[in-house]
Design an enzyme around this catalytic site. Structure first.
Site, PDB file in Angstrom:
ATOM      1  N   TYR A   9      26.833 -65.037 -66.815  1.00  0.00           N
ATOM      2  CA  TYR A   9      26.498 -63.690 -66.370  1.00  0.00           C
ATOM      3  C   TYR A   9      27.775 -62.881 -66.174  1.00  0.00           C
ATOM      4  O   TYR A   9      28.849 -63.407 -65.921  1.00  0.00           O
ATOM      5  CB  TYR A   9      25.609 -63.671 -65.115  1.00  0.00           C
ATOM      6  N   TYR A  37      18.034 -59.353 -71.392  1.00  0.00           N
ATOM      7  CA  TYR A  37      19.235 -58.520 -71.451  1.00  0.00           C
ATOM      8  C   TYR A  37      19.658 -58.185 -72.880  1.00  0.00           C
ATOM      9  O   TYR A  37      20.607 -57.421 -73.071  1.00  0.00           O
ATOM     10  CB  TYR A  37      20.397 -59.207 -70.740  1.00  0.00           C
ATOM     11  N   ASN A  51      32.466 -55.289 -63.066  1.00  0.00           N
ATOM     12  CA  ASN A  51      32.581 -56.615 -62.455  1.00  0.00           C
ATOM     13  C   ASN A  51      33.005 -57.705 -63.433  1.00  0.00           C
ATOM     14  O   ASN A  51      33.632 -58.687 -63.026  1.00  0.00           O
ATOM     15  CB  ASN A  51      31.283 -56.990 -61.759  1.00  0.00           C
ATOM     16  N   ASN A 106      29.167 -60.913 -63.972  1.00  0.00           N
ATOM     17  CA  ASN A 106      30.015 -60.886 -62.782  1.00  0.00           C
ATOM     18  C   ASN A 106      30.888 -62.113 -62.599  1.00  0.00           C
ATOM     19  O   ASN A 106      31.781 -62.113 -61.754  1.00  0.00           O
ATOM     20  CB  ASN A 106      29.164 -60.674 -61.528  1.00  0.00           C
ATOM     21  N   ASP A 131      31.163 -52.736 -72.196  1.00  0.00           N
ATOM     22  CA  ASP A 131      30.572 -51.407 -72.059  1.00  0.00           C
ATOM     23  C   ASP A 131      31.421 -50.579 -71.106  1.00  0.00           C
ATOM     24  O   ASP A 131      32.091 -51.113 -70.231  1.00  0.00           O
ATOM     25  CB  ASP A 131      29.135 -51.521 -71.535  1.00  0.00           C
ATOM     26  N   HIS A 168      24.677 -52.953 -71.188  1.00  0.00           N
ATOM     27  CA  HIS A 168      25.633 -53.872 -70.561  1.00  0.00           C
ATOM     28  C   HIS A 168      26.021 -55.011 -71.506  1.00  0.00           C
ATOM     29  O   HIS A 168      27.026 -55.670 -71.290  1.00  0.00           O
ATOM     30  CB  HIS A 168      25.026 -54.429 -69.276  1.00  0.00           C
TER      31      HIS A 168
END
Length: 185
Positions: free
Chosen positions: A64, A14, A112, A66, A91, A19
């Site tokens: 993470y 990532y 989220n 969420n 973002d 993101h």
């Protein structure tokens, strides 16, 4: 004291994706503030620093995107930080690449990470530095867009927005919301 939270996902796959604009912006702030020591606490990587006499804790939740709210709530409690001293960097699809917007409060617009923080804190009233990534071209799924790295011109715009986001955070601490919005929005 300010808690400055960059939203993103942990892991090499990532790194530097759209993101992870929040992580990249917090890393830029760490460089500017001379924060070199990161430690794991409360479900996040944290680094402490000072900006013109104000103590800051830089935060990259490791749970993470969420589920970012858990680490944020834990660290706010640990450091005794109220929501009006929380700055979340994330973002934003609805802002053009290369630009940023700063605001206080508001909804989550389907993000989220913001939803998780709002749910855990029981309020949506905190500062947000929104890093523009724009909408995906054509029929490209949003998830593929946000989890990909910007290429060519998009990469330059992304890097510019990250740098502007870092500058907006320190300007916000120094000058408050109205002047920050006048300068950066």
């Amino acid at each position: 004291m300010y808690l400055i939270v960059g939203l993103g996902n942990p892991g090499a796959e990532y790194e530097h994706t759209r993101h992870n604009a929040g992580f990249d912006t917090v890393d830029a702030l760490a460089d500017e503030l001379g924060c070199r020591y990161w430690k794991t606490e409360g479900g996040a990587l944290t680094a402490k620093g000072k900006w013109r006499g104000e103590e800051v804790v830089l935060v990259k939740p490791q749970s993470y995107m969420n589920t970012s709210g858990g680490p944020v709530k834990t660290l706010m409690k640990t450091y005794g930080v109220a929501p009006d001293h929380l700055i979340v960097i994330h973002d934003e699809l609805d802002i053009d690449p290369g630009t940023i917007r700063v605001k206080f409060g508001g909804g989550h617009a389907g993000h989220n990470g913001l939803r998780s923080i709002g749910d855990k804190l029981g309020t949506r009233d905190w500062y947000r530095v929104r890093i523009g990534i724009g909408r995906p071209p054509g029929r490209k799924p949003v998830v593929d867009w946000v989890l990909s790295q910007p290429r060519k011109d998009d990469a330059e715009a992304f890097e510019h927005a990250v740098a502007e986001g870092a500058a907006a955070v320190t300007f916000l601490i120094d000058n408050g919301l109205e002047k920050t919005q006048q300068r950066f929005n």
